[in-house]
Design a protein around this motif. Structure first.
Motif, short mmCIF file in Angstrom:
data_model
loop_
_atom_site.label_atom_id
_atom_site.label_comp_id
_atom_site.label_asym_id
_atom_site.label_seq_id
_atom_site.Cartn_x
_atom_site.Cartn_y
_atom_site.Cartn_z
N GLU A 1 0.83 -1.21 0.00
CA GLU A 1 0.00 0.00 0.00
C GLU A 1 0.87 1.26 0.00
O GLU A 1 1.80 1.37 0.80
N ILE A 2 0.51 2.20 -0.88
CA ILE A 2 1.16 3.51 -0.84
C ILE A 2 0.41 4.32 0.20
O ILE A 2 -0.79 4.59 0.04
N MET A 3 1.07 4.64 1.31
CA MET A 3 0.38 5.32 2.41
C MET A 3 0.40 6.84 2.23
O MET A 3 -0.56 7.52 2.55
N ASP A 4 1.52 7.38 1.77
CA ASP A 4 1.61 8.82 1.54
C ASP A 4 2.35 9.07 0.24
O ASP A 4 3.31 8.37 -0.06
N GLY A 5 1.89 10.05 -0.49
CA GLY A 5 2.54 10.36 -1.75
C GLY A 5 1.79 11.43 -2.51
O GLY A 5 0.89 12.08 -1.97
N VAL A 6 2.18 11.59 -3.76
CA VAL A 6 1.55 12.61 -4.59
C VAL A 6 1.27 12.02 -5.97
O VAL A 6 2.12 11.35 -6.56
N LEU A 7 0.05 12.29 -6.44
CA LEU A 7 -0.33 11.90 -7.80
C LEU A 7 -0.29 13.16 -8.64
O LEU A 7 -0.58 14.26 -8.13
N SER A 8 0.05 13.02 -9.91
CA SER A 8 -0.02 14.23 -10.73
C SER A 8 -0.60 13.93 -12.10
O SER A 8 -0.51 12.81 -12.61
#
Ligand SMILES: [Zn+2]
Length: 330
Positions: free
Chosen positions: A30-37
């Motif tokens: 699981e990706i818990m924290d991040g940024v989508l663009s």
């Protein structure tokens, strides 16, 4: 967030492809924290606590934000599970059955604490995406993150961040709490590919005149305005009267004296309610009192929704004498 959700995502603003710009924290897969663009317009959307966030409650219209907040509180406090959820869900989804979900890519418009998203996943859906605007997403995520085919997304039903790849979309008890139920329905249908299906369950206008006359003024002027912890306590009082009436009158009457029971006020629904225990009944009463917005949809209006999306083979079913189930092909 599971990385393969990217295949289903699209920018809610421009429709462009969504990329994972970076992930700062992984927990298992699981990706818990991040940024989508967005590849096209470069807008960025955060992933916080494992959930991609395409809506910011602070920037959303007041009525929608209020509804999301009130229901969000509900779904972070009434997190109980109930074995009757499956039957109840299928009642609302008529004529759909469990095996209908097998192998499908499914979208739930308004997942609350995720109980139906979870059922769809357990019934064999290939992927299920549950969306909600409010804090319910935290409970939904916690309840479903272990399921490999479930994705929870925080977003606005009017600005869905998806491509049109879904085989099936459904919405249970949510559309009538949005400021424009028909527009929300059309938005949801817009993510279903040609030949796919959609289901919706809404409160009916018919037989609910007593609610619009006596309950709505109290809900609109008082119970949706007070704090949720206060309403939680206060709603125990009407729950007590519903509990005693359904357990001592409606259930026994429907078992021993069906012809008499049929003549009781609101019998189908109150008899059905009587099959639930205290906790679930409290949840249902609270649910009816907490919503700032609630529309009661006539059959005529409901039919017009299906005409609007040009659905084929539409089935409209009257449920518990107080609500409408609809199903059709896109
Ligand atoms: Zn974009």
């Amino acid at each position: 967030m599971k990385e393969r959700l990217l295949d289903l995502l699209a920018c809610p603003t421009c429709g462009g492809d969504i990329l994972l710009a970076y992930a700062s924290k992984y927990d298992d897969k699981e990706i818990m924290d991040g940024v989508l663009s967005c590849k096209k317009c470069s807008r960025e959307y955060k992933i916080v606590g494992g959930v991609p966030r395409f809506a910011d409650l602070a920037k959303i219209e007041e009525d929608k934000a209020e509804t999301a907040e009130n229901f969000g509180w509900q779904w972070t406090h009434f997190t109980q599970e109930n074995e009757q959820y499956a039957d109840q869900f299928l009642g609302w989804m008529q004529p759909v059955t469990r095996d209908f979900f097998e192998g499908k890519i499914v979208l739930e418009g308004g997942c609350g604490k995720g109980r139906h998203t979870k059922l769809a996943a357990e019934w064999g859906a290939k992927e299920v995406v549950g969306i909600d605007l409010g804090d319910g997403v935290e409970s939904a995520y916690a309840a479903t993150r272990h399921l490999p085919n479930v994705h929870i997304v925080q977003c606005d039903i009017y600005k869905l961040p998806f491509t049109r790849k879904f085989d099936y979309a459904f919405s249970v008890g949510v559309l009538h709490h949005t400021p424009d139920p028909k527009r929300a329905f059309v938005s949801l249908a817009g993510k279903v590919k040609k030949g796919g299906h959609i289901s919706a369950w809404v409160y009916g206008a018919e037989n609910n005149e007593w609610i619009t006359k006596y309950v709505d003024p109290v809900r609109e002027g008082f119970t949706s305005k007070i704090s949720q912890p206060m309403l939680y306590q206060l709603s125990k009082l009407p729950t007590l009267s519903v509990f005693l009436t359904t357990k001592l009158v409606y259930r026994p009457a429907n078992i021993v004296a069906k012809p008499v029971a049929k003549r009781l006020f609101y019998n189908d629904y109150l008899n059905h309610l009587g099959t639930f225990g205290w906790r679930e009944q409290h949840n249902i009463v609270f649910d009816h009192l907490v919503a700032p917005t609630a529309f009661y949809v006539s059959k005529e209006d409901f039919v017009s929704w299906w005409e609007e999306i040009k659905a084929k083979d539409v089935e409209i079913i009257w449920h518990n004498q107080n609500s409408w189930c609809g199903f059709g092909q896109i």
